[in-house]
Each structure stands twice: as C-alpha cells, then as structure tokens.
Design a protein around this motif. Structure first.
Motif, mmCIF file in Angstrom:
data_model
loop_
_atom_site.group_PDB
_atom_site.id
_atom_site.type_symbol
_atom_site.label_atom_id
_atom_site.label_comp_id
_atom_site.label_asym_id
_atom_site.label_seq_id
_atom_site.Cartn_x
_atom_site.Cartn_y
_atom_site.Cartn_z
ATOM 1 N N ASP A 114 0.820 -1.216 0.000
ATOM 2 C CA ASP A 114 0.000 0.000 0.000
ATOM 3 C C ASP A 114 0.861 1.277 0.000
ATOM 4 O O ASP A 114 0.525 2.262 0.647
ATOM 5 N N PHE A 115 1.968 1.234 -0.756
ATOM 6 C CA PHE A 115 2.831 2.408 -0.911
ATOM 7 C C PHE A 115 2.555 3.134 -2.221
ATOM 8 O O PHE A 115 2.744 4.345 -2.319
ATOM 9 N N VAL A 116 2.141 2.387 -3.238
ATOM 10 C CA VAL A 116 1.957 2.931 -4.586
ATOM 11 C C VAL A 116 0.619 2.470 -5.126
ATOM 12 O O VAL A 116 0.176 1.357 -4.841
ATOM 13 N N SER A 117 -0.014 3.340 -5.900
ATOM 14 C CA SER A 117 -1.237 2.933 -6.603
ATOM 15 C C SER A 117 -1.053 3.195 -8.098
ATOM 16 O O SER A 117 -0.384 4.147 -8.495
ATOM 17 N N ARG A 118 -1.627 2.299 -8.886
ATOM 18 C CA ARG A 118 -1.618 2.447 -10.349
ATOM 19 C C ARG A 118 -3.032 2.815 -10.754
ATOM 20 O O ARG A 118 -3.980 2.081 -10.514
ATOM 21 N N ILE A 119 -3.128 3.956 -11.379
ATOM 22 C CA ILE A 119 -4.430 4.458 -11.807
ATOM 23 C C ILE A 119 -4.448 4.449 -13.335
ATOM 24 O O ILE A 119 -3.506 4.948 -13.963
ATOM 25 N N PRO A 120 -5.486 3.871 -13.931
ATOM 26 C CA PRO A 120 -5.545 3.876 -15.400
ATOM 27 C C PRO A 120 -5.383 5.292 -15.949
ATOM 28 O O PRO A 120 -5.996 6.242 -15.453
ATOM 29 N N SER A 121 -4.543 5.410 -16.945
ATOM 30 C CA SER A 121 -4.263 6.712 -17.544
ATOM 31 C C SER A 121 -5.487 7.223 -18.292
ATOM 32 O O SER A 121 -6.189 6.459 -18.961
ATOM 33 N N THR A 122 -5.730 8.507 -18.196
ATOM 34 C CA THR A 122 -6.824 9.127 -18.949
ATOM 35 C C THR A 122 -6.394 9.403 -20.390
ATOM 36 O O THR A 122 -7.235 9.633 -21.244
ATOM 37 N N ILE A 123 -5.090 9.354 -20.644
ATOM 38 C CA ILE A 123 -4.550 9.656 -21.969
ATOM 39 C C ILE A 123 -4.367 8.384 -22.805
ATOM 40 O O ILE A 123 -4.651 8.372 -23.991
ATOM 41 N N ASP A 124 -3.886 7.312 -22.162
ATOM 42 C CA ASP A 124 -3.560 6.077 -22.870
ATOM 43 C C ASP A 124 -4.111 4.895 -22.071
ATOM 44 O O ASP A 124 -3.618 4.607 -20.979
ATOM 45 N N ARG A 125 -5.110 4.214 -22.603
ATOM 46 C CA ARG A 125 -5.763 3.123 -21.876
ATOM 47 C C ARG A 125 -4.814 1.965 -21.576
ATOM 48 O O ARG A 125 -5.077 1.169 -20.695
ATOM 49 N N ARG A 126 -3.719 1.858 -22.312
ATOM 50 C CA ARG A 126 -2.752 0.783 -22.073
ATOM 51 C C ARG A 126 -1.787 1.117 -20.950
ATOM 52 O O ARG A 126 -0.983 0.284 -20.538
ATOM 53 N N SER A 127 -1.848 2.311 -20.428
ATOM 54 C CA SER A 127 -0.876 2.805 -19.461
ATOM 55 C C SER A 127 -1.523 3.091 -18.109
ATOM 56 O O SER A 127 -2.740 3.262 -18.022
ATOM 57 N N HIS A 128 -0.696 3.139 -17.082
ATOM 58 C CA HIS A 128 -1.147 3.498 -15.737
ATOM 59 C C HIS A 128 -0.346 4.682 -15.224
ATOM 60 O O HIS A 128 0.855 4.768 -15.468
ATOM 61 N N ALA A 129 -1.020 5.557 -14.505
ATOM 62 C CA ALA A 129 -0.352 6.665 -13.835
ATOM 63 C C ALA A 129 -0.005 6.200 -12.430
ATOM 64 O O ALA A 129 -0.826 5.583 -11.749
ATOM 65 N N LEU A 130 1.219 6.459 -12.011
ATOM 66 C CA LEU A 130 1.696 6.004 -10.711
ATOM 67 C C LEU A 130 1.616 7.127 -9.690
ATOM 68 O O LEU A 130 2.007 8.263 -9.964
ATOM 69 N N HIS A 131 1.109 6.773 -8.515
ATOM 70 C CA HIS A 131 0.974 7.733 -7.416
ATOM 71 C C HIS A 131 1.356 7.055 -6.113
ATOM 72 O O HIS A 131 1.126 5.848 -5.950
ATOM 73 N N LEU A 132 1.901 7.825 -5.183
ATOM 74 C CA LEU A 132 2.106 7.309 -3.840
ATOM 75 C C LEU A 132 0.772 7.377 -3.115
ATOM 76 O O LEU A 132 0.025 8.342 -3.260
ATOM 77 N N THR A 133 0.497 6.357 -2.322
ATOM 78 C CA THR A 133 -0.696 6.378 -1.474
ATOM 79 C C THR A 133 -0.395 7.262 -0.267
ATOM 80 O O THR A 133 0.756 7.694 -0.067
ATOM 81 N N THR A 134 -1.386 7.507 0.553
ATOM 82 C CA THR A 134 -1.169 8.271 1.787
ATOM 83 C C THR A 134 -0.132 7.555 2.643
ATOM 84 O O THR A 134 0.794 8.182 3.170
ATOM 85 N N ARG A 135 -0.272 6.236 2.746
ATOM 86 C CA ARG A 135 0.699 5.445 3.502
ATOM 87 C C ARG A 135 2.080 5.519 2.837
ATOM 88 O O ARG A 135 3.109 5.586 3.521
ATOM 89 N N GLY A 136 2.111 5.509 1.514
ATOM 90 C CA GLY A 136 3.369 5.595 0.778
ATOM 91 C C GLY A 136 4.086 6.916 1.002
ATOM 92 O O GLY A 136 5.313 6.946 1.115
ATOM 93 N N LYS A 137 3.336 8.004 1.082
ATOM 94 C CA LYS A 137 3.939 9.322 1.339
ATOM 95 C C LYS A 137 4.554 9.373 2.733
ATOM 96 O O LYS A 137 5.670 9.882 2.909
ATOM 97 N N ALA A 138 3.838 8.843 3.723
ATOM 98 C CA ALA A 138 4.358 8.831 5.099
ATOM 99 C C ALA A 138 5.597 7.938 5.185
ATOM 100 O O ALA A 138 6.594 8.300 5.821
ATOM 101 N N ALA A 139 5.537 6.788 4.528
ATOM 102 C CA ALA A 139 6.679 5.869 4.542
ATOM 103 C C ALA A 139 7.886 6.502 3.863
ATOM 104 O O ALA A 139 9.019 6.373 4.347
#
Length: 174
Positions: A114-139
């Motif tokens: 639960d450090f990173v989340s992959r969110i489907p890209s709004t630009i390219d359906r084959r791609s994911h946008a990577l984000h730190l979760t709240t827990r990931g930011k604290a870690a």
C-alpha cells in the motif's frame, strides 16, 4: 600546483599501497584471507573500484533501512513517483534505467504494501499513472530520514569533501 618532489612522493606512496594490496607474484597465497589476493590491473580500473564501492553502498543502505524493509531500487522508484505523481511505468523505468519487466514486479511489491497505486491513464488506456498512497507518502518521509543516515555513513567512510566531489563527478550519469 604540487611541487615535483611532493608529486613524486605521493606517486611513490600510491605505488607502495598497491604493492601492499597485491603480492609481488600477482597470485594468491595459500590460506587466503581475501586481502592477500592480488588484483593485478584491477587496482587501476575505475569500473572495478566503483563496483566495490557500490557493493559497500548497497550493503550499508540495506542495513541502515533494514527496519523498514526497503531496497535501494524500491527507494529510488518511490522518490521518483513522489516527486512526479502521475508518471507512467515506462517513464519511471526509462528515467531510472530499470527494465520494464523488473519494474512491474517491483511495483507489484510496493502496491501490495500500500505504498503505490496504479491508476488507469486518462490519456492512454494501455498505461497506468503512478501515485504514492497516503501510507506511501508517510513511509517515504521515514525512508528519506533513514537514507540521510546512510549518506552520513558514506561521508564517514570517504570523507565529506570526497563524498561531495564524488557526487559532482557522477552527476553526468544521473
């Protein structure tokens, strides 16, 4: 500029240190403890020295961050994602020089924690946008504090000025 006499003494000291590190025969002694094994031309190879330093760096990093169970590559990935929310997996892999297949495995492990989340890209359906979760930011904040301790170990090992010079030299590779 150093005087010729000082330069000559320095070179002689370096040659003597190399001779101490390498038996005259260039071969290992029986009952080797490791340090008795001659390195021959490796003594003058930057790549060999950098690799040995890298091993020391990784060992100290892993030891210093053992309580949080994070590896150097995981730390690097989290830093890049934290600094650039929404990057694609391909962009992170390219920026850090990681094979895409290896990054997928690494992201799986970070996602499981639960450090990173992959969110489907709004630009390219084959791609994911990577984000730190709240827990990931604290870690990541905790990891950065521990990594700073590791960097202090590096400065203790090679000297603060040498560490700074090393970073300047290596900057063209980052």
């Amino acid at each position: 500029m150093a005087s010729p006499q000082k330069t000559s003494r320095k070179a002689a000291g370096t040659r003597a240190a190399i001779r101490r590190a390498r038996p005259a025969s260039g071969r290992a002694h029986s009952g080797d403890a490791g340090d008795d094994i001659g390195l021959d031309a490796l003594v003058g190879h930057a790549g060999y020295a950098v690799r040995r330093f890298q091993l020391w760096i990784f060992q100290d990093f892993i030891k210093t961050l053992a309580t949080v169970d994070i590896r150097p590559t995981q730390y690097a990935v989290k830093n890049v994602i934290g600094a650039n929310p929404g990057l694609s997996q391909m962009a992170v892999a390219k920026r850090l020089g990681i094979e895409r297949a290896r990054l997928v495995h690494l992201l799986d492990s970070l996602e499981e924690r639960d450090f990173v989340s992959r969110i489907p890209s709004t630009i390219d359906r084959r791609s994911h946008a990577l984000h730190l979760t709240t827990r990931g930011k604290a870690a990541l904040a905790q990891f950065k504090r521990l990594a700073a301790e590791h960097e202090r170990h590096v400065a203790e090992k090679i000297g603060k000025a040498n560490r700074e010079q090393l970073l300047r030299i290596l900057a063209c590779f980052t």
